[in-house]
Design an enzyme around this catalytic site. Structure first.
Site, PDB file in Angstrom:
ATOM      1  CG  ASP A  54      10.792 -19.713 -22.960  1.00 20.14           C
ATOM      2  OD1 ASP A  54       9.629 -19.807 -23.398  1.00 20.14           O
ATOM      3  OD2 ASP A  54      11.368 -20.637 -22.338  1.00 20.14           O
ATOM      4  CD  GLU A 133      -5.287   5.619   1.628  1.00 24.97           C
ATOM      5  OE1 GLU A 133      -5.694   4.830   2.523  1.00 24.97           O
ATOM      6  OE2 GLU A 133      -5.705   6.778   1.532  1.00 24.97           O
ATOM      7  CD  GLU A 135      -2.816  -0.612   5.698  1.00 19.04           C
ATOM      8  OE1 GLU A 135      -3.490   0.335   6.136  1.00 19.04           O
ATOM      9  OE2 GLU A 135      -3.132  -1.809   5.855  1.00 19.04           O
ATOM     10  CD  GLU A 220      -1.864   1.849   8.703  1.00 16.99           C
ATOM     11  OE1 GLU A 220      -2.429   1.333   9.688  1.00 16.99           O
ATOM     12  OE2 GLU A 220      -2.394   2.767   8.048  1.00 16.99           O
ATOM     13  CD  GLU A 228      -1.427   3.905   4.413  1.00 14.86           C
ATOM     14  OE1 GLU A 228      -1.949   4.925   3.931  1.00 14.86           O
ATOM     15  OE2 GLU A 228      -2.017   3.135   5.205  1.00 14.86           O
ATOM     16  CG  HIS A 277      -7.768   1.139   2.566  1.00 14.80           C
ATOM     17  ND1 HIS A 277      -7.422   1.768   3.750  1.00 14.80           N
ATOM     18  CD2 HIS A 277      -8.106  -0.133   2.903  1.00 14.80           C
ATOM     19  CE1 HIS A 277      -7.551   0.924   4.763  1.00 14.80           C
ATOM     20  NE2 HIS A 277      -7.966  -0.233   4.275  1.00 14.80           N
ATOM     21  NE  ARG A 347     -10.392   5.114   8.224  1.00 10.86           N
ATOM     22  CZ  ARG A 347     -10.643   6.412   8.183  1.00 10.86           C
ATOM     23  NH1 ARG A 347     -11.736   6.875   8.773  1.00 10.86           N
ATOM     24  NH2 ARG A 347      -9.833   7.242   7.555  1.00 10.86           N
ATOM     25  CD  GLU A 366     -10.588   4.539   1.792  1.00  8.23           C
ATOM     26  OE1 GLU A 366      -9.506   4.190   2.297  1.00  8.23           O
ATOM     27  OE2 GLU A 366     -11.473   5.152   2.437  1.00  8.23           O
ATOM     28  NE  ARG A 368     -12.041   1.108   4.912  1.00  4.67           N
ATOM     29  CZ  ARG A 368     -11.003   1.713   5.487  1.00  4.67           C
ATOM     30  NH1 ARG A 368     -10.505   2.825   4.942  1.00  4.67           N
ATOM     31  NH2 ARG A 368     -10.455   1.223   6.583  1.00  4.67           N
TER      32      ARG A 368
END
Length: 478
Positions: A54, A133, A135, A220, A228, A277, A347, A366, A368
């Site tokens: 369903d 990655e 967390e 982390e 992580e 990330h 970062r 990457e 982030r």
């Protein structure tokens, strides 16, 4: 390892003395669903003909007048469930309409499959690799409720900074041994400060047992059990499958130890939130297409991919940061990527080019911003489509942001675009900017409109209607 077929899956059932088969699929917002059949009901025809269910009872799916749907098991996703007492084989499924036998457009896995097919059709690349990655927090206790006259949450963790003064003996729990992690100091103390190494190791080994390729596990930055575990990159659809299994394993290993896991982006005030990330690269055959002689070792294609991601980032965030809680993580001061810029090492920029290895095969971008509350199939597909749009339209990302963002003058900082401030703002951006997602019929107008409608009604509006506990601290005595 050779891909599994229906025949090899049935052989596995015999060899492992499997008694039950669990059929799994992902709902629209991003949570795994399932039902189970006796093993003798699984035969080769089921892989072709599917099994009915369903669809009207699944969040964000079709109306009750069109509720019948089919699940078709994907043989190559089968694994033996490590948590069931009765030997059980789990298989991820695709979803089809039983009348037309067309793949269902709101099935998130189908969106990911269409994204891969579209990429191949363009000739730009034949593979998109993703490496998330994710967390998460491992807590000892969580209580929360919301009624018409009350609202609260309470989190506890043996590692939590707030437990430095707790009298455990008075609670019948033995002595308080200290070793509490201060805010933002959880990266990388050894035990006994890191109280969860054995649990993370079991999570890691269980993933390997189930066929996932794990690169590392660690504590982390946050206090109270932030963790992580990183998976090796994989192609887009496979990584979507892997992230479903990843979450399933982490939550169930934690439960085995009488602990609880959350992938909420920001469960704790005054400490780092949990991101996901996500590393992305395009390949053609054995050739990595993002490696070159440009900035940070990128090719022109790699820079254009960043340009597409930056251009569409506000709209992307409606999918890859899809909760109201996501925007409590995306604030300055907690390593959050709030600046819509790129850099080889900074970062605080939403796009980073990792510089750990000079190998062309390691060259990737990457992104982030995503967090682990997202639907991985939709997030990976949308990110790929944004990067592809940048390549197809030669969108240059401008100059990199290599300065420390906190050293910029106010006027310089004001010129750097920022991520949306709320889920509502991100959904507005998606409503205005989604043509790039519609190419190749990867996403459809129905999928986009349903996503915006569902998130607005069930999350943005629902949160706006409710008093917040901190409002009482601010306003009760007005």
């Amino acid at each position: 390892m050779a891909a599994m077929t229906p025949q090899t899956v049935l052989a596995m059932c015999r060899e492992r003395d499997i008694k039950a088969v669990d059929l799994r699929f992902m709902d629209f917002p991003g949570i795994w669903q399932h039902f189970t059949i006796p093993v003798d009901k699984l035969d080769e025809e089921v892989f072709e003909d599917g099994l009915g269910f369903d669809g009207s009872s699944i969040r964000g799916w079709q109306a009750i007048n069109e509720s019948d749907m089919l699940l078709l098991p994907v043989a190559d996703t089968a694994f033996v469930d490590p948590f069931t007492e009765i030997p059980t084989l789990a298989i991820i499924c695709n979803v089809q309409d039983p009348i037309t036998r067309e793949d269902y457009t709101r099935d998130p896995r189908n969106v990911a499959r269409k994204a891969v097919n579209y990429l191949k059709s363009t000739g730009v690349a034949d593979t998109c690799y993703l490496g998330p990655e994710a967390e998460f927090f491992i807590f000892d206790d969580i209580r929360y409720d919301q009624t018409s006259n009350s609202g609260f949450y309470y989190i506890d963790s043996e590692e939590g900074q707030w437990n430095r003064g707790t009298d455990y003996r008075a609670k019948g729990m033995g002595p308080n041994l200290g070793y509490k992690l201060r805010h933002k100091e959880g990266y990388f103390p050894v035990p006994p400060a890191d109280a969860l190494m054995d649990i993370r190791n079991e999570m890691m080994l269980t993933m390997i047992e189930c066929g996932l390729s794990v690169e590392a596990q660690h504590h982390e930055v946050g206090t109270a059990g932030q963790a992580e575990i990183d998976l090796k990159f994989a192609d887009l659809v496979r990584m979507g499958d892997n992230m479903c299994l990843y979450k399933y394993i982490i939550k169930n290993v934690a439960k085995k130890y009488n602990k609880t896991v959350t992938f909420m982006p920001k469960p704790l005030f005054a400490d780092n939130g949990s991101g996901m990330h996500t590393h992305i690269s395009f390949w053609k055959g054995d050739k990595p297409l993002f490696a070159g002689n440009g900035y940070a070792g990128l090719s022109e294609m790699g820079l254009f991919a960043i340009g597409g991601i930056l251009k569409h980032a506000p709209a992307l965030l409606a999918i890859c940061c899809p909760t109201t809680n996501s925007y409590k993580r995306l604030v300055p001061g907690y390593e959050a990527p709030v600046n819509l810029a790129y850099s080889q090492r900074n970062r605080s920029a939403c796009c980073r080019i990792p510089m750990y290895s000079p190998s062309p095969k390691s060259k990737r971008v990457e992104f982030r911003c995503p967090d682990p509350s997202c639907n991985p199939y939709l997030t990976f597909a949308a990110l790929m489509m944004a990067a592809l749009d940048g390549i197809q339209n030669k969108i240059h990302p401008g100059e990199p942001l290599d300065k420390d963002i906190y050293d910029l003058a106010p006027e310089e900082l004001a010129e750097v675009p920022k991520t949306p401030g709320s889920l509502g703002d991100a959904l507005t951006a998606l409503a205005k900017d989604h043509e790039f997602l519609l190419r190749g019929d990867v996403f459809t107008e129905d999928v986009i409109n349903t996503w915006i409608s569902y998130k607005s009604k069930n999350e943005v509006d629902a949160m706006a209607l409710r008093p917040h506990p901190y409002e009482f601290c601010l306003y009760y005595d007005m």
